[in-house]
Scaffold this motif. Structure first.
Motif, PDB file in Angstrom:
ATOM      1  N   VAL A   1      41.015  28.303  50.230  1.00 12.23           N
ATOM      2  CA  VAL A   1      40.728  27.011  49.622  1.00 12.23           C
ATOM      3  C   VAL A   1      39.628  27.147  48.573  1.00 12.23           C
ATOM      4  N   ALA A   2      38.523  27.797  48.923  1.00 15.28           N
ATOM      5  CA  ALA A   2      37.390  27.875  47.994  1.00 15.28           C
ATOM      6  C   ALA A   2      37.754  28.591  46.695  1.00 15.28           C
ATOM      7  N   PRO A   3      38.375  29.766  46.728  1.00  9.15           N
ATOM      8  CA  PRO A   3      38.722  30.398  45.445  1.00  9.15           C
ATOM      9  C   PRO A   3      39.680  29.561  44.596  1.00  9.15           C
ATOM     10  N   ARG A   4      40.651  28.905  45.217  1.00  4.95           N
ATOM     11  CA  ARG A   4      41.579  28.070  44.443  1.00  4.95           C
ATOM     12  C   ARG A   4      40.856  26.887  43.822  1.00  4.95           C
ATOM     13  N   ALA A   5      39.959  26.256  44.580  1.00  8.90           N
ATOM     14  CA  ALA A   5      39.232  25.098  44.067  1.00  8.90           C
ATOM     15  C   ALA A   5      38.233  25.511  42.981  1.00  8.90           C
ATOM     16  N   VAL A   6      37.523  26.620  43.176  1.00  6.17           N
ATOM     17  CA  VAL A   6      36.567  27.095  42.170  1.00  6.17           C
ATOM     18  C   VAL A   6      37.307  27.481  40.887  1.00  6.17           C
ATOM     19  N   THR A   7      38.449  28.134  41.016  1.00  7.23           N
ATOM     20  CA  THR A   7      39.246  28.501  39.837  1.00  7.23           C
ATOM     21  C   THR A   7      39.698  27.254  39.090  1.00  7.23           C
ATOM     22  N   ALA A   8      40.174  26.260  39.820  1.00  7.38           N
ATOM     23  CA  ALA A   8      40.622  25.007  39.181  1.00  7.38           C
ATOM     24  C   ALA A   8      39.462  24.312  38.471  1.00  7.38           C
ATOM     25  N   LEU A   9      38.318  24.222  39.140  1.00  7.78           N
ATOM     26  CA  LEU A   9      37.154  23.588  38.528  1.00  7.78           C
ATOM     27  C   LEU A   9      36.724  24.350  37.278  1.00  7.78           C
ATOM     28  N   SER A  10      36.739  25.666  37.339  1.00  2.94           N
ATOM     29  CA  SER A  10      36.311  26.493  36.205  1.00  2.94           C
ATOM     30  C   SER A  10      37.211  26.267  34.998  1.00  2.94           C
ATOM     31  N   ARG A  11      38.504  26.247  35.221  1.00  5.98           N
ATOM     32  CA  ARG A  11      39.435  25.993  34.114  1.00  5.98           C
ATOM     33  C   ARG A  11      39.242  24.598  33.543  1.00  5.98           C
ATOM     34  N   TRP A  12      39.046  23.634  34.427  1.00  5.23           N
ATOM     35  CA  TRP A  12      38.782  22.268  33.976  1.00  5.23           C
ATOM     36  C   TRP A  12      37.512  22.221  33.123  1.00  5.23           C
ATOM     37  N   ALA A  13      36.450  22.910  33.572  1.00  6.91           N
ATOM     38  CA  ALA A  13      35.174  22.900  32.848  1.00  6.91           C
ATOM     39  C   ALA A  13      35.330  23.472  31.439  1.00  6.91           C
ATOM     40  N   PHE A  14      36.040  24.589  31.306  1.00 10.56           N
ATOM     41  CA  PHE A  14      36.228  25.190  29.988  1.00 10.56           C
ATOM     42  C   PHE A  14      37.096  24.302  29.094  1.00 10.56           C
ATOM     43  N   ASP A  15      38.077  23.620  29.679  1.00  7.64           N
ATOM     44  CA  ASP A  15      38.896  22.692  28.892  1.00  7.64           C
ATOM     45  C   ASP A  15      38.089  21.459  28.475  1.00  7.64           C
ATOM     46  N   ARG A  16      37.307  20.939  29.383  1.00  8.41           N
ATOM     47  CA  ARG A  16      36.547  19.701  29.145  1.00  8.41           C
ATOM     48  C   ARG A  16      35.371  19.915  28.202  1.00  8.41           C
ATOM     49  N   PHE A  17      34.753  21.116  28.286  1.00  3.43           N
ATOM     50  CA  PHE A  17      33.567  21.434  27.492  1.00  3.43           C
ATOM     51  C   PHE A  17      33.804  22.734  26.725  1.00  3.43           C
ATOM     52  N   PRO A  18      34.507  22.681  25.602  1.00  2.40           N
ATOM     53  CA  PRO A  18      34.892  23.903  24.888  1.00  2.40           C
ATOM     54  C   PRO A  18      33.721  24.725  24.356  1.00  2.40           C
ATOM     55  N   ALA A  19      32.522  24.170  24.275  1.00  4.15           N
ATOM     56  CA  ALA A  19      31.372  24.932  23.778  1.00  4.15           C
ATOM     57  C   ALA A  19      30.765  25.861  24.836  1.00  4.15           C
ATOM     58  N   LEU A  20      31.209  25.759  26.086  1.00  3.86           N
ATOM     59  CA  LEU A  20      30.658  26.623  27.134  1.00  3.86           C
ATOM     60  C   LEU A  20      30.990  28.080  26.833  1.00  3.86           C
ATOM     61  N   THR A  21      30.006  28.945  27.039  1.00  9.11           N
ATOM     62  CA  THR A  21      30.246  30.385  26.870  1.00  9.11           C
ATOM     63  C   THR A  21      30.606  31.045  28.195  1.00  9.11           C
ATOM     64  N   HIS A  22      30.050  30.523  29.286  1.00  8.83           N
ATOM     65  CA  HIS A  22      30.359  31.044  30.614  1.00  8.83           C
ATOM     66  C   HIS A  22      29.883  30.057  31.672  1.00  8.83           C
ATOM     67  N   LEU A  23      30.287  30.311  32.890  1.00 13.17           N
ATOM     68  CA  LEU A  23      29.844  29.533  34.042  1.00 13.17           C
ATOM     69  C   LEU A  23      29.145  30.478  35.005  1.00 13.17           C
ATOM     70  N   ASP A  24      28.131  29.998  35.683  1.00 15.27           N
ATOM     71  CA  ASP A  24      27.420  30.783  36.682  1.00 15.27           C
ATOM     72  C   ASP A  24      27.747  30.287  38.079  1.00 15.27           C
ATOM     73  N   LEU A  25      27.807  31.196  39.033  1.00 14.02           N
ATOM     74  CA  LEU A  25      27.952  30.876  40.448  1.00 14.02           C
ATOM     75  C   LEU A  25      26.829  31.633  41.147  1.00 14.02           C
ATOM     76  N   LEU A  26      25.943  30.904  41.823  1.00 16.37           N
ATOM     77  CA  LEU A  26      24.768  31.484  42.470  1.00 16.37           C
ATOM     78  C   LEU A  26      24.877  31.343  43.979  1.00 16.37           C
ATOM     79  N   HIS A  27      24.338  32.334  44.688  1.00 15.74           N
ATOM     80  CA  HIS A  27      24.251  32.246  46.148  1.00 15.74           C
ATOM     81  C   HIS A  27      23.206  33.217  46.650  1.00 15.74           C
TER      82      HIS A  27
END
Length: 180
Positions: A114-140
């Motif tokens: 569930v988590a990898p599928r949801a994170v992948t979906a969110l990441s694709r949405w973020a790049f589509d919604r905000f085209p100026a993004l260069t990358h996304l960070d995931l911290l833990h």
């Protein structure tokens, strides 16, 4: 895995739906936060109905302000939608090229991808919604190997070890996903 933007704030991905939080999610949110594993990794545990209502109000307010996008992740279980996770895009601001992706998975949904599928979906949405993004960070934190696996399965590459900073007592890992 195809991602469909079915509405401005709803994303579907491989039998999961990512949607903004609603008032009727309160009971499921409280149930998810009863999990001691989830409580260990979160900054703001939801322990009462009053705190849960504040959490939901803040999630909706931040979403409306385009500053933090918290999605309830639901799947159909015998015809009824059931909360299985949360994903969030935080730190969205003009001129900031790399917001952070966060997530949690409800205890009853762990071990099913569930988590990898949801994170992948969110990441694709973020790049589509905000085209100026260069990358996304995931911290833990370094002592959370499950989050390393989620990051890797979601295409995030390990970048560096970060020094501990409150409220987290241990060093952390930063993983990044480059814009397509």
């Amino acid at each position: 895995m195809p991602i469909e933007l079915s509405a401005p704030a709803t994303v579907t991905a491989s039998e999961l739906v990512l949607r903004p939080w609603r008032d009727d999610d309160l009971d499921a949110l409280l149930e998810a936060y009863r999990d001691p594993v989830l409580q260990r990794w979160t900054r703001y545990p939801v322990t009462t109905s009053a705190i849960g209502r504040q959490w939901l109000d803040r999630a909706r307010r931040d979403f409306d302000r385009d500053s933090r996008f918290s999605f309830a992740v639901v799947e159909n279980d015998a015809g009824a939608a059931r909360l299985v996770a949360q994903v969030v895009l935080k730190g969205v601001a003009p001129g900031r090229p790399a917001p952070e992706v966060g997530y949690w998975t409800a205890a009853w949904a762990r071990g099913r991808g569930v988590a990898p599928r949801a994170v992948t979906a969110l990441s694709r949405w973020a790049f589509d919604r905000f085209p100026a993004l260069t990358h996304l960070d995931l911290l833990h934190q370094v002592d959370n190997p499950a989050s390393c696996r989620v990051a890797e399965k979601s295409g995030y590459l390990f970048q560096e070890v970060l020094p501990a900073r409150p409220p987290f007592p241990l060093d952390g890992h930063r993983h990044a996903l480059l814009a397509p």
